[in-house]
Design a protein around this motif. Structure first.
Motif, PDB file in Angstrom:
ATOM      1  N   ALA A  74      -4.770   6.519   4.222  1.00  0.00           N
ATOM      2  CA  ALA A  74      -4.135   5.947   3.038  1.00  0.00           C
ATOM      3  C   ALA A  74      -4.093   4.422   3.139  1.00  0.00           C
ATOM      4  O   ALA A  74      -4.034   3.862   4.228  1.00  0.00           O
ATOM      5  CB  ALA A  74      -2.715   6.483   2.896  1.00  0.00           C
ATOM      6  N   THR A  75      -4.125   3.778   1.971  1.00  0.00           N
ATOM      7  CA  THR A  75      -3.945   2.329   1.911  1.00  0.00           C
ATOM      8  C   THR A  75      -3.020   1.986   0.754  1.00  0.00           C
ATOM      9  O   THR A  75      -3.068   2.612  -0.301  1.00  0.00           O
ATOM     10  CB  THR A  75      -5.289   1.593   1.711  1.00  0.00           C
ATOM     11  OG1 THR A  75      -5.923   2.096   0.537  1.00  0.00           O
ATOM     12  CG2 THR A  75      -6.204   1.770   2.907  1.00  0.00           C
ATOM     13  N   TYR A  76      -2.161   1.029   0.976  1.00  0.00           N
ATOM     14  CA  TYR A  76      -1.236   0.525  -0.038  1.00  0.00           C
ATOM     15  C   TYR A  76      -0.421   1.625  -0.710  1.00  0.00           C
ATOM     16  O   TYR A  76      -0.167   1.589  -1.907  1.00  0.00           O
ATOM     17  CB  TYR A  76      -1.986  -0.307  -1.086  1.00  0.00           C
ATOM     18  CG  TYR A  76      -2.721  -1.471  -0.479  1.00  0.00           C
ATOM     19  CD1 TYR A  76      -2.020  -2.583  -0.030  1.00  0.00           C
ATOM     20  CD2 TYR A  76      -4.095  -1.440  -0.328  1.00  0.00           C
ATOM     21  CE1 TYR A  76      -2.685  -3.641   0.556  1.00  0.00           C
ATOM     22  CE2 TYR A  76      -4.781  -2.495   0.254  1.00  0.00           C
ATOM     23  CZ  TYR A  76      -4.071  -3.604   0.692  1.00  0.00           C
ATOM     24  OH  TYR A  76      -4.736  -4.651   1.281  1.00  0.00           O
ATOM     25  N   SER A  77      -0.014   2.614   0.063  1.00  0.00           N
ATOM     26  CA  SER A  77       0.759   3.738  -0.467  1.00  0.00           C
ATOM     27  C   SER A  77       2.179   3.730   0.089  1.00  0.00           C
ATOM     28  O   SER A  77       2.424   3.200   1.172  1.00  0.00           O
ATOM     29  CB  SER A  77       0.073   5.066  -0.117  1.00  0.00           C
ATOM     30  OG  SER A  77      -1.163   5.168  -0.791  1.00  0.00           O
ATOM     31  N   THR A  78       3.106   4.335  -0.658  1.00  0.00           N
ATOM     32  CA  THR A  78       4.513   4.364  -0.269  1.00  0.00           C
ATOM     33  C   THR A  78       5.056   5.777  -0.412  1.00  0.00           C
ATOM     34  O   THR A  78       4.820   6.440  -1.422  1.00  0.00           O
ATOM     35  CB  THR A  78       5.355   3.423  -1.155  1.00  0.00           C
ATOM     36  OG1 THR A  78       4.815   2.100  -1.066  1.00  0.00           O
ATOM     37  CG2 THR A  78       6.807   3.402  -0.710  1.00  0.00           C
ATOM     38  N   VAL A  79       5.798   6.225   0.612  1.00  0.00           N
ATOM     39  CA  VAL A  79       6.513   7.497   0.557  1.00  0.00           C
ATOM     40  C   VAL A  79       7.996   7.194   0.715  1.00  0.00           C
ATOM     41  O   VAL A  79       8.415   6.570   1.690  1.00  0.00           O
ATOM     42  CB  VAL A  79       6.051   8.470   1.663  1.00  0.00           C
ATOM     43  CG1 VAL A  79       6.906   9.737   1.645  1.00  0.00           C
ATOM     44  CG2 VAL A  79       4.576   8.806   1.506  1.00  0.00           C
ATOM     45  N   HIS A  80       8.788   7.604  -0.271  1.00  0.00           N
ATOM     46  CA  HIS A  80      10.245   7.478  -0.247  1.00  0.00           C
ATOM     47  C   HIS A  80      10.793   8.884  -0.006  1.00  0.00           C
ATOM     48  O   HIS A  80      10.458   9.797  -0.758  1.00  0.00           O
ATOM     49  CB  HIS A  80      10.780   6.969  -1.589  1.00  0.00           C
ATOM     50  CG  HIS A  80      10.068   5.774  -2.137  1.00  0.00           C
ATOM     51  ND1 HIS A  80      10.410   4.496  -1.799  1.00  0.00           N
ATOM     52  CD2 HIS A  80       9.032   5.685  -3.007  1.00  0.00           C
ATOM     53  CE1 HIS A  80       9.621   3.650  -2.455  1.00  0.00           C
ATOM     54  NE2 HIS A  80       8.778   4.351  -3.188  1.00  0.00           N
ATOM     55  N   TRP A  81      11.620   9.066   1.005  1.00  0.00           N
ATOM     56  CA  TRP A  81      12.144  10.406   1.294  1.00  0.00           C
ATOM     57  C   TRP A  81      13.657  10.368   1.422  1.00  0.00           C
ATOM     58  O   TRP A  81      14.241   9.375   1.831  1.00  0.00           O
ATOM     59  CB  TRP A  81      11.506  10.989   2.551  1.00  0.00           C
ATOM     60  CG  TRP A  81      11.693  10.148   3.785  1.00  0.00           C
ATOM     61  CD1 TRP A  81      10.921   9.099   4.195  1.00  0.00           C
ATOM     62  CD2 TRP A  81      12.731  10.267   4.750  1.00  0.00           C
ATOM     63  NE1 TRP A  81      11.419   8.556   5.355  1.00  0.00           N
ATOM     64  CE2 TRP A  81      12.525   9.260   5.726  1.00  0.00           C
ATOM     65  CE3 TRP A  81      13.817  11.130   4.896  1.00  0.00           C
ATOM     66  CZ2 TRP A  81      13.370   9.086   6.824  1.00  0.00           C
ATOM     67  CZ3 TRP A  81      14.660  10.952   5.986  1.00  0.00           C
ATOM     68  CH2 TRP A  81      14.425   9.952   6.933  1.00  0.00           C
TER      69      TRP A  81
END
Length: 116
Positions: A74-81
């Motif tokens: 992945a590149t330039y991705s965000t996971v909010h948990w």
């Protein structure tokens, strides 16, 4: 799931899902097995998932409960948990890379994001 510029809500019911399209907004209800986010510029909201694998670029995921987060490729991705499935209430995170973000958010932030 494929296609571009779509908005939808889907029931996972323990299934595995692959998202290959671009610029979609998808809400997943129920518990998903594995979600692979391979497309680009997608935003997803997930109630629960065993494994979230992000391989595409510039994706954003909001996850209420997650067991494992994998960011390989992945590149330039965000996971909010919000919460993890582990004993310490944290997910297992691997391969975040230099241009990706994995962050814990509040239940309220999650609810605000998925509100219609």
């Amino acid at each position: 799931m494929s296609g571009n510029y779509g908005t939808q809500t889907a029931d996972c019911s323990g299934r595995d899902v692959v998202i290959e399209g671009n610029s979609n907004s998808i809400v997943f209800k129920g518990n998903c097995g594995k979600i692979t986010l391979a497309g680009g510029y997608n935003t997803i909201a997930v109630e629960a998932v065993d494994t979230l694998q992000v391989t595409g670029q510039t994706n954003e995921a909001y996850v209420k409960t997650v067991g494992t987060i994998q960011m390989a490729g992945a590149t330039y991705s965000t996971v909010h948990w919000v919460g993890g499935a582990g004993a310490d209430n944290d997910p297992t995170v691997s391969s975040t890379g230099d241009t990706n973000t994995v962050e814990k958010i509040s239940q309220q932030d999650y609810e605000d994001e998925i509100a219609p």
